[in-house]
Design a protein around this motif. Structure first.
Motif, PDB file in Angstrom:
ATOM      1  N   GLU A 209       0.838  -1.210   0.000  1.00  0.00           N
ATOM      2  CA  GLU A 209       0.000   0.000   0.000  1.00  0.00           C
ATOM      3  C   GLU A 209       0.875   1.263   0.000  1.00  0.00           C
ATOM      4  O   GLU A 209       0.519   2.272  -0.620  1.00  0.00           O
ATOM      5  CB  GLU A 209      -0.933   0.016   1.219  1.00  0.00           C
ATOM      6  N   LEU A 210       2.003   1.195   0.704  1.00  0.00           N
ATOM      7  CA  LEU A 210       2.894   2.360   0.765  1.00  0.00           C
ATOM      8  C   LEU A 210       3.618   2.555  -0.572  1.00  0.00           C
ATOM      9  O   LEU A 210       3.778   3.682  -1.043  1.00  0.00           O
ATOM     10  CB  LEU A 210       3.887   2.184   1.922  1.00  0.00           C
ATOM     11  N   HIS A 211       4.015   1.452  -1.198  1.00  0.00           N
ATOM     12  CA  HIS A 211       4.620   1.582  -2.535  1.00  0.00           C
ATOM     13  C   HIS A 211       3.629   2.264  -3.483  1.00  0.00           C
ATOM     14  O   HIS A 211       3.994   3.125  -4.270  1.00  0.00           O
ATOM     15  CB  HIS A 211       4.990   0.206  -3.094  1.00  0.00           C
ATOM     16  N   ALA A 217       6.621   9.462  -6.183  1.00  0.00           N
ATOM     17  CA  ALA A 217       7.830  10.068  -5.618  1.00  0.00           C
ATOM     18  C   ALA A 217       9.074   9.279  -6.041  1.00  0.00           C
ATOM     19  O   ALA A 217      10.149   9.868  -6.229  1.00  0.00           O
ATOM     20  CB  ALA A 217       7.733  10.115  -4.089  1.00  0.00           C
ATOM     21  N   TYR A 218       8.936   7.951  -6.213  1.00  0.00           N
ATOM     22  CA  TYR A 218      10.092   7.171  -6.679  1.00  0.00           C
ATOM     23  C   TYR A 218      10.575   7.717  -8.030  1.00  0.00           C
ATOM     24  O   TYR A 218      11.769   7.825  -8.270  1.00  0.00           O
ATOM     25  CB  TYR A 218       9.742   5.682  -6.839  1.00  0.00           C
ATOM     26  N   ALA A 266      12.055  -2.901 -11.557  1.00  0.00           N
ATOM     27  CA  ALA A 266      11.548  -2.172 -12.731  1.00  0.00           C
ATOM     28  C   ALA A 266      12.566  -1.094 -13.095  1.00  0.00           C
ATOM     29  O   ALA A 266      13.539  -0.881 -12.361  1.00  0.00           O
ATOM     30  CB  ALA A 266      10.202  -1.541 -12.390  1.00  0.00           C
ATOM     31  N   ARG A 267      12.328  -0.439 -14.211  1.00  0.00           N
ATOM     32  CA  ARG A 267      13.216   0.674 -14.605  1.00  0.00           C
ATOM     33  C   ARG A 267      12.400   1.943 -14.801  1.00  0.00           C
ATOM     34  O   ARG A 267      11.282   1.887 -15.314  1.00  0.00           O
ATOM     35  CB  ARG A 267      13.959   0.346 -15.903  1.00  0.00           C
ATOM     36  N   ALA A 268      12.982   3.061 -14.372  1.00  0.00           N
ATOM     37  CA  ALA A 268      12.261   4.341 -14.453  1.00  0.00           C
ATOM     38  C   ALA A 268      12.141   4.760 -15.913  1.00  0.00           C
ATOM     39  O   ALA A 268      12.994   4.443 -16.726  1.00  0.00           O
ATOM     40  CB  ALA A 268      13.008   5.397 -13.670  1.00  0.00           C
TER      41      ALA A 268
END
Ligand code: SAM
Length: 268
Positions: A209-211, A217-218, A266-268
């Motif tokens: 849930e926090l992710h 923001a990530y 994953a990748r941004a």
């Protein structure tokens, strides 16, 4: 240690638990079809619970037992040990010493182990890492030991910061290669090394849930193309995290699992 063994379980003897407390039990435990009631001294019991048996048992030091059972944890190129097992680090592995204590992150939890493994899959030479929810500092320290130039660990729990700093010292991480601060994403991060708050790698062992809340923001803290490592995710909650990553345009999403726990890269 004086223990009264009463046949049955908390469920089958529900009506009798109060009688044990009233008779002076200092604790109740259910194990292998028995209720174990701890007493300081033998005492007269009411008829309804007289079908048990008094036993004197050797005192157990649970902490000592827990520590004695700790084994080295291998996570990719890293072996994580408590200080008294330093000698068991294989010469071919990067050794990471973590004192088990108040902060989460000894390496024995599947999520920590998978996150260290995921870090060890990367070439971290000269990279910067942001570790969100650093706990014992284990992931930031692993990153530094694997070659990162700088790893910043942030945690909302102030108790973790001195613990993480001490763990970094115990691992002889060179001064300035790790830093720890109370806080979270959205706070001002120290800008002495990473001036724009944008890191090469972001790792976070939190919960699904926090992710979901933080994934926007990530993006802001990760260089384009930079690897994102998220764990603390129960496998049943994977769709929530995968949906959030899709929403923010992350690519190359991959999942690993260990029992009920998942890690997503994953990748941004
Ligand atoms: N990184 C360590 C590991 O992998 O073993 C510890 C992970 S532990 C599961 C999660 C940590 O995140 C806790 O120390 C907790 O205090 C911290 N935390 C929880 N919510 C947070 C938030 N919003 N921002 C930063 N840290 C948070």
């Amino acid at each position: 240690m004086l223990v009264y063994h009463l046949p049955g379980t908390f469920e089958t003897r529900e009506d009798h638990l109060d009688l044990l407390w009233e008779a002076g039990a200092t604790g109740l435990e259910e194990r292998a079809g028995l209720i174990r009631a701890y007493f300081d001294e033998e005492t007269e019991l009411p008829d309804a619970i007289r079908d048990g048996e008094w036993r004197q048992e050797a005192d157990q030091d649970w902490l000592a037992e827990f520590k004695a059972n700790l084994r080295p944890v291998q996570a990719g190129r890293v072996t994580i040990v408590p200080p008294w097992l330093r000698a068991e680090i294989p010469a071919t592995q990067v050794g990471l010493v973590i004192e088990p204590g108040m902060a989460f992150g000894t390496g024995h939890h599947a999520t920590t182990r998978m996150a260290v493994e995921a870090l060890s899959d990367l070439n971290l030479d000269g990279q910067t890492i942001l570790d969100v929810g650093t706990g014992s500092g284990v992931l930031a320290i692993a990153g530094a030991l694997l070659g990162a130039e700088y790893a910043l660990g942030v945690d909302i729990d102030p108790i973790t910061i001195p613990i993480a700093e001490e763990n970094a010292r115990d691992n002889a991480v060179p001064e300035g290669r790790t830093a720890f601060m109370v806080g979270t994403l959205g706070d001002d991060l120290p800008g002495d090394v990473v001036a724009d708050g944008v890191f090469d790698v972001l790792v976070a062992n939190l919960y699904a849930e926090l992710h979901d809340l933080l994934v926007g923001a990530y993006v802001g803290h990760l260089r384009p193309g930079g690897p994102l490592i998220l764990t603390g995710i129960l496998t049943g909650k994977l769709p929530l995290v995968q949906g959030a990553l899709d929403r923010e345009g992350f690519t190359d999403v991959e999942v690993r699992t260990d029992g009920e726990w998942a890690l997503v890269t994953a990748r941004a």
